[in-house]
Write a protein that holds these residues in place. Structure first.
Motif, PDB file in Angstrom:
ATOM      1  N   ALA A  53      34.084  96.850 127.936  1.00  0.00           N
ATOM      2  CA  ALA A  53      34.678  95.585 127.489  1.00  0.00           C
ATOM      3  C   ALA A  53      33.636  94.477 127.552  1.00  0.00           C
ATOM      4  N   VAL A  54      32.943  94.384 128.673  1.00  0.00           N
ATOM      5  CA  VAL A  54      31.908  93.354 128.796  1.00  0.00           C
ATOM      6  C   VAL A  54      30.742  93.687 127.865  1.00  0.00           C
ATOM      7  N   GLY A  55      30.421  94.970 127.742  1.00  0.00           N
ATOM      8  CA  GLY A  55      29.342  95.391 126.841  1.00  0.00           C
ATOM      9  C   GLY A  55      29.596  95.000 125.400  1.00  0.00           C
ATOM     10  N   ALA A  56      30.849  95.066 124.968  1.00  0.00           N
ATOM     11  CA  ALA A  56      31.180  94.700 123.584  1.00  0.00           C
ATOM     12  C   ALA A  56      30.832  93.241 123.311  1.00  0.00           C
ATOM     13  N   SER A  57      31.098  92.371 124.287  1.00  0.00           N
ATOM     14  CA  SER A  57      30.752  90.957 124.103  1.00  0.00           C
ATOM     15  C   SER A  57      29.243  90.746 124.190  1.00  0.00           C
ATOM     16  N   GLY A 239      32.594 103.952 114.007  1.00  0.00           N
ATOM     17  CA  GLY A 239      32.246 102.643 114.565  1.00  0.00           C
ATOM     18  C   GLY A 239      32.308 102.553 116.070  1.00  0.00           C
ATOM     19  N   GLU A 240      32.308 101.295 116.574  1.00  0.00           N
ATOM     20  CA  GLU A 240      32.298 101.006 118.010  1.00  0.00           C
ATOM     21  C   GLU A 240      31.042 101.544 118.686  1.00  0.00           C
ATOM     22  N   ASP A 241      29.951 101.614 117.899  1.00  0.00           N
ATOM     23  CA  ASP A 241      28.709 102.136 118.468  1.00  0.00           C
ATOM     24  C   ASP A 241      27.835 101.046 119.071  1.00  0.00           C
ATOM     25  N   PHE A 242      28.011  99.814 118.622  1.00  0.00           N
ATOM     26  CA  PHE A 242      27.261  98.696 119.184  1.00  0.00           C
ATOM     27  C   PHE A 242      25.749  98.822 119.036  1.00  0.00           C
ATOM     28  N   GLU A 243      25.342  99.452 117.939  1.00  0.00           N
ATOM     29  CA  GLU A 243      23.929  99.374 117.558  1.00  0.00           C
ATOM     30  C   GLU A 243      23.764  98.120 116.683  1.00  0.00           C
ATOM     31  N   LEU A 244      22.526  97.750 116.398  1.00  0.00           N
ATOM     32  CA  LEU A 244      22.278  96.606 115.521  1.00  0.00           C
ATOM     33  C   LEU A 244      21.909  97.085 114.120  1.00  0.00           C
ATOM     34  N   VAL A 245      22.480  96.449 113.126  1.00  0.00           N
ATOM     35  CA  VAL A 245      22.151  96.711 111.719  1.00  0.00           C
ATOM     36  C   VAL A 245      21.496  95.434 111.203  1.00  0.00           C
ATOM     37  N   CYS A 246      20.294  95.544 110.631  1.00  0.00           N
ATOM     38  CA  CYS A 246      19.597  94.324 110.214  1.00  0.00           C
ATOM     39  C   CYS A 246      18.771  94.561 108.967  1.00  0.00           C
ATOM     40  N   THR A 247      18.399  93.468 108.333  1.00  0.00           N
ATOM     41  CA  THR A 247      17.474  93.529 107.195  1.00  0.00           C
ATOM     42  C   THR A 247      16.166  92.859 107.588  1.00  0.00           C
TER      43      THR A 247
END
Lengths: 290, 290
Positions: A53-57, A239-247
């Motif tokens: 829960a804290v990790g998601a934030s 989902g719910e993997d909490f990796e970063l997707v970026c350009t």
């Protein structure tokens, strides 16, 4: 209204909302509410729940390219059991310590179902938003996808130790900070890769062409996937993997990768419009928070 | 465990917790969770609920003598209705605007009962804690007490407009900032005056002698109180008033009062021990958050 519509409405009503976290004078703030029925499968320990829960934030702070300062949690359950509460706090403290943030407590409430509302606070001088990608740039993802999908299968199979282990992800604060000087747009993959690409595309007014063979898949996925299409679903839409997707500008990818402690994988490029995988449209499907 | 015991346990486990808000590097963070059954009587509008839920967290920022920067809220309800959500956000925005903070959005969730988890963030270089009072100092309270008790009676009597009006309190950010240079100990009166005095006394290792005739009582209380003792109960033990209770060196009271835009009333003095009203022990009774 379903939750996606309601979140859009909220974002329209509150100018600072609508990205992974809000930014006010360099202060980054984000809040999330999770509850047992949709977020914590049977077998999830309260330690894992506090961590997650804290990790998601914290992940939302990472998605802004910000440093994490502190986190709090409001814990609600039918009864307040010492062992449960201690375990929840221990998980919350540990996930914070892993990223250099301080867990500073919270509030308690009674509710018919276990739920946790968490808030993380961070700092940045230059937040990375979901808007900012331009055609021709490279789209990258940190780590590997499908960890949560594999965790769900582990819980389903009764392998609760493995489920709990897979559910204790490390928020990508370090990666977000390292990517911030390079990334033109960024968000976390909490709604799944497919939906994240749609959200980045909408905010940036671009499209994406993704090479499915390039998408990094978590090792644990192969222990549970029963076909190639199942493997793809686990990696791209659960989902719910909490990796970063970026350009990133293509010429900046190497420098960005060198600055990261974790993996950064090129999975495709930004285009003028349309979100495609091997030239076929990628549906806007993924995790809908309930 | 009841909630008070659980909160004590939480405070013991998390060093930064245990005051009205946590302080990390000058950043002040606090979170609260409220739910329908205990915090929002029948007739409470969602506008009032948004105002009050966010206001409760802003009050904790005020209690530290800090300035309020931003607030977020997680909103949970059985169904996500547009009108309800819009009203909640409007109340949250308005209470923030009244104290110069920015409401920056939040999260949504489904739950069997309406609930709101709010977090406020503020800043201070010199937080005022619950500990710090010494015998001989003057104990003061801002505004007038019993507003929420009167509001509850209004709701009970079916006067929902008045109930909603009384429930929309103004968090004492300005007063907290003005008191900060003078106050030696401070907290808000969310648990009621009696319990707040017990908490300040415990944290500061002092006692208090209170003059009951000096305690400022909200005008609305007189419309509902049916006896002197009922009037005292409404003002001193019902709680959820979100006024500030503080101690000041006696020679600093006048200067503190001059710097406030709101009323500051001397109600007694700090002593070596024991909490008494007119010489009689004051029970540690008040609002227990459920």
């Amino acid at each position: 209204m379903d939750e996606r519509s309601a979140l859009r409405r909220l974002a329209a009503a509150v100018p600072a909302a609508g990205d992974d976290a809000a930014v006010v004078d360099g202060l980054v703030v984000t809040t999330d509410m999770l509850h047992e029925a949709t977020d914590f499968p049977a077998g999830t320990t309260r330690y894992t729940a506090g961590w997650r829960a804290v990790g998601a934030s914290l992940s939302d702070i990472a998605a802004m390219g910000a440093d994490a300062t502190a986190a709090v949690a409001a814990y609600a359950a039918p009864t307040l059991e010492e062992a449960d509460l201690d375990a929840f706090v221990a998980g919350a403290v540990d996930v914070c310590e892993g990223v250099g943030a301080e867990y500073v407590g919270g509030d308690l409430d009674t509710a018919s179902e276990f739920a946790a509302a968490t808030t993380a606070v961070g700092e940045t001088d230059a937040p990375v938003r979901r808007r900012g990608a331009t055609p021709g740039e490279t789209v990258c993802v940190t780590g590997a996808l499908g960890r949560t999908a594999a965790g769900l299968r582990a819980f389903d199979a009764g392998d609760v130790d493995r489920g709990n282990d897979l559910f204790q992800f490390r928020p990508r604060i370090d990666a977000g900070l390292a990517l911030a000087p390079h990334a033109t747009a960024m968000m976390d993959s909490s709604d799944g890769l497919a939906r994240s690409l749609h959200q980045l595309a909408e905010a940036s007014e671009v499209g994406f062409e993704v090479d499915p063979a390039a998408v990094p898949v978590h090792d644990a996925v192969d222990d549970y996937a029963d076909s190639d299409s199942d493997r793809w679903e686990m990696a791209a839409t659960v989902g719910e993997d909490f990796e970063l997707v970026c350009t990133l500008p293509t010429r900046g990818v190497a420098a960005a990768r060198d600055s990261l402690n974790s993996a950064l994988t090129e999975i495709g490029e930004a285009t003028d419009g349309g979100i495609t995988v091997d030239g076929e449209p990628l549906a806007d499907e993924g995790y809908t928070h309930g």
